[in-house]
Design a protein around this motif. Structure first.
Motif, PDB file in Angstrom:
ATOM      1  N   SER A  64       0.577  -1.428   0.077  1.00 20.22           N
ATOM      2  CA  SER A  64      -0.033   0.200   0.023  1.00 20.22           C
ATOM      3  C   SER A  64       0.870   1.225  -0.086  1.00 20.22           C
ATOM      4  N   VAL A  65       0.884   2.616  -0.800  1.00 20.30           N
ATOM      5  CA  VAL A  65       0.861   3.738  -0.763  1.00 20.30           C
ATOM      6  C   VAL A  65      -0.189   4.406   0.167  1.00 20.30           C
ATOM      7  N   GLU A  66       0.235   5.149   1.181  1.00 20.42           N
ATOM      8  CA  GLU A  66      -0.383   6.299   1.408  1.00 20.42           C
ATOM      9  C   GLU A  66       0.369   7.370   1.261  1.00 20.42           C
ATOM     10  N   ILE A  67      -0.643   7.928  -0.145  1.00 15.99           N
ATOM     11  CA  ILE A  67      -0.978   9.196  -0.524  1.00 15.99           C
ATOM     12  C   ILE A  67      -2.188   9.512  -1.174  1.00 15.99           C
ATOM     13  N   GLU A  68      -2.479  10.868  -1.316  1.00 22.22           N
ATOM     14  CA  GLU A  68      -3.838  10.991  -1.708  1.00 22.22           C
ATOM     15  C   GLU A  68      -3.571  10.926  -3.095  1.00 22.22           C
ATOM     16  N   GLU A  69      -2.397  11.547  -4.053  1.00 21.25           N
ATOM     17  CA  GLU A  69      -2.655  10.890  -5.157  1.00 21.25           C
ATOM     18  C   GLU A  69      -1.796  10.523  -5.760  1.00 21.25           C
ATOM     19  N   LEU A  70      -1.457   9.460  -6.691  1.00 20.93           N
ATOM     20  CA  LEU A  70      -0.100   8.277  -6.387  1.00 20.93           C
ATOM     21  C   LEU A  70      -0.117   9.143  -7.944  1.00 20.93           C
ATOM     22  N   ASP A  71       0.835   9.320  -8.372  1.00 20.98           N
ATOM     23  CA  ASP A  71       2.081   9.724  -9.284  1.00 20.98           C
ATOM     24  C   ASP A  71       2.337   7.792 -10.294  1.00 20.98           C
ATOM     25  N   PHE A  72       2.068   7.641 -11.697  1.00 20.39           N
ATOM     26  CA  PHE A  72       2.316   7.128 -12.251  1.00 20.39           C
ATOM     27  C   PHE A  72       3.598   5.921 -12.280  1.00 20.39           C
ATOM     28  N   ASN A  73       4.831   7.830 -12.198  1.00 20.46           N
ATOM     29  CA  ASN A  73       6.279   7.428 -12.193  1.00 20.46           C
ATOM     30  C   ASN A  73       6.641   6.775 -10.886  1.00 20.46           C
ATOM     31  N   ASP A  74       6.009   7.236  -9.794  1.00 22.50           N
ATOM     32  CA  ASP A  74       5.927   6.982  -8.282  1.00 22.50           C
ATOM     33  C   ASP A  74       6.091   5.323  -8.607  1.00 22.50           C
ATOM     34  N   GLY A  75       4.364   4.865  -8.114  1.00 22.39           N
ATOM     35  CA  GLY A  75       3.988   3.342  -7.959  1.00 22.39           C
ATOM     36  C   GLY A  75       4.434   2.652  -8.428  1.00 22.39           C
ATOM     37  N   SER A  76       5.321   3.446  -9.920  1.00 21.34           N
ATOM     38  CA  SER A  76       5.977   2.066 -11.581  1.00 21.34           C
ATOM     39  C   SER A  76       6.923   1.532 -10.334  1.00 21.34           C
ATOM     40  N   LYS A  77       7.754   2.282  -9.933  1.00 17.64           N
ATOM     41  CA  LYS A  77       9.051   2.479  -9.078  1.00 17.64           C
ATOM     42  C   LYS A  77       8.655   1.679  -7.984  1.00 17.64           C
ATOM     43  N   ASN A  78       7.752   1.884  -6.740  1.00 11.95           N
ATOM     44  CA  ASN A  78       7.478   1.558  -6.243  1.00 11.95           C
ATOM     45  C   ASN A  78       7.601  -0.627  -6.950  1.00 11.95           C
ATOM     46  N   PHE A  79       6.586  -0.259  -7.590  1.00  8.02           N
ATOM     47  CA  PHE A  79       6.445  -1.689  -7.933  1.00  8.02           C
ATOM     48  C   PHE A  79       7.962  -2.567  -8.669  1.00  8.02           C
ATOM     49  N   GLU A  80       8.663  -1.768  -9.186  1.00 12.19           N
ATOM     50  CA  GLU A  80      10.502  -2.112  -9.273  1.00 12.19           C
ATOM     51  C   GLU A  80      10.929  -2.376  -8.249  1.00 12.19           C
ATOM     52  N   GLN A  81      10.902  -1.801  -6.769  1.00  8.21           N
ATOM     53  CA  GLN A  81      11.316  -2.156  -6.114  1.00  8.21           C
ATOM     54  C   GLN A  81      10.873  -3.231  -5.745  1.00  8.21           C
ATOM     55  N   TRP A  82       9.527  -3.734  -5.199  1.00  2.00           N
ATOM     56  CA  TRP A  82       8.656  -4.600  -4.852  1.00  2.00           C
ATOM     57  C   TRP A  82       9.444  -5.689  -5.442  1.00  2.00           C
ATOM     58  N   LEU A  83       8.946  -5.614  -7.317  1.00  3.62           N
ATOM     59  CA  LEU A  83       9.359  -7.109  -7.852  1.00  3.62           C
ATOM     60  C   LEU A  83      10.834  -7.390  -7.587  1.00  3.62           C
ATOM     61  N   THR A  84      11.768  -6.852  -7.196  1.00  2.00           N
ATOM     62  CA  THR A  84      13.131  -6.509  -6.910  1.00  2.00           C
ATOM     63  C   THR A  84      13.172  -7.284  -5.765  1.00  2.00           C
ATOM     64  N   ILE A  85      13.730  -7.330  -4.458  1.00  6.07           N
ATOM     65  CA  ILE A  85      13.001  -7.568  -3.110  1.00  6.07           C
ATOM     66  C   ILE A  85      12.219  -8.864  -3.567  1.00  6.07           C
ATOM     67  N   GLN A  86      11.817  -9.360  -4.085  1.00  8.24           N
ATOM     68  CA  GLN A  86      10.898 -10.444  -4.137  1.00  8.24           C
ATOM     69  C   GLN A  86      11.484 -11.565  -5.149  1.00  8.24           C
ATOM     70  N   GLY A  87      12.693 -11.113  -5.684  1.00  5.32           N
ATOM     71  CA  GLY A  87      13.618 -11.984  -6.594  1.00  5.32           C
ATOM     72  C   GLY A  87      13.207 -12.432  -7.825  1.00  5.32           C
ATOM     73  N   ILE A  88      11.535 -11.409  -7.997  1.00  2.00           N
ATOM     74  CA  ILE A  88      11.169 -11.887  -9.711  1.00  2.00           C
ATOM     75  C   ILE A  88      12.186 -10.842 -10.515  1.00  2.00           C
ATOM     76  N   LEU A  89      12.954  -9.955 -10.059  1.00  2.00           N
ATOM     77  CA  LEU A  89      13.674  -9.293 -10.959  1.00  2.00           C
ATOM     78  C   LEU A  89      15.356  -9.840 -11.429  1.00  2.00           C
TER      79      LEU A  89
END
Length: 89
Positions: A64-89
């Protein structure tokens, strides 16, 4: 959990030969976006606890991201970080 039907965002990671997408849904009356990933669609083993939220057609909440307006670039960057942490990338 109730989500605002007016707000959702598709996030993705499209580098290094990957084409992975997720959907962020805005909670009603909260400055929080929940990000859902469909492990089954991508043939990946679910790495999230079984008691976490899953929504048909969206998958399982991965973070989850605690923010009123989610930006595509920031959201995608968070997704990339999650993918990396999970060992998917």
């Amino acid at each position: 959990m109730l989500y605002d039907d007016r707000y959702h965002m598709h996030l993705g990671y499209y580098e290094k030969g990957f084409d992975l997408e997720t959907v962020a849904l805005k909670r009603q009356s909260q400055a929080t976006w929940d990000v859902f990933f469909d492990f089954h669609f991508y043939g990946l083993k679910k790495t999230i606890h079984e008691n976490d939220i899953s929504l048909k057609g969206f998958g399982t909440r991965i973070f989850s991201v605690e923010i009123e307006e989610l930006d595509f670039n920031d959201g995608s960057k968070n997704f990339e970080q999650w993918l990396t942490i999970q060992g998917i990338l």
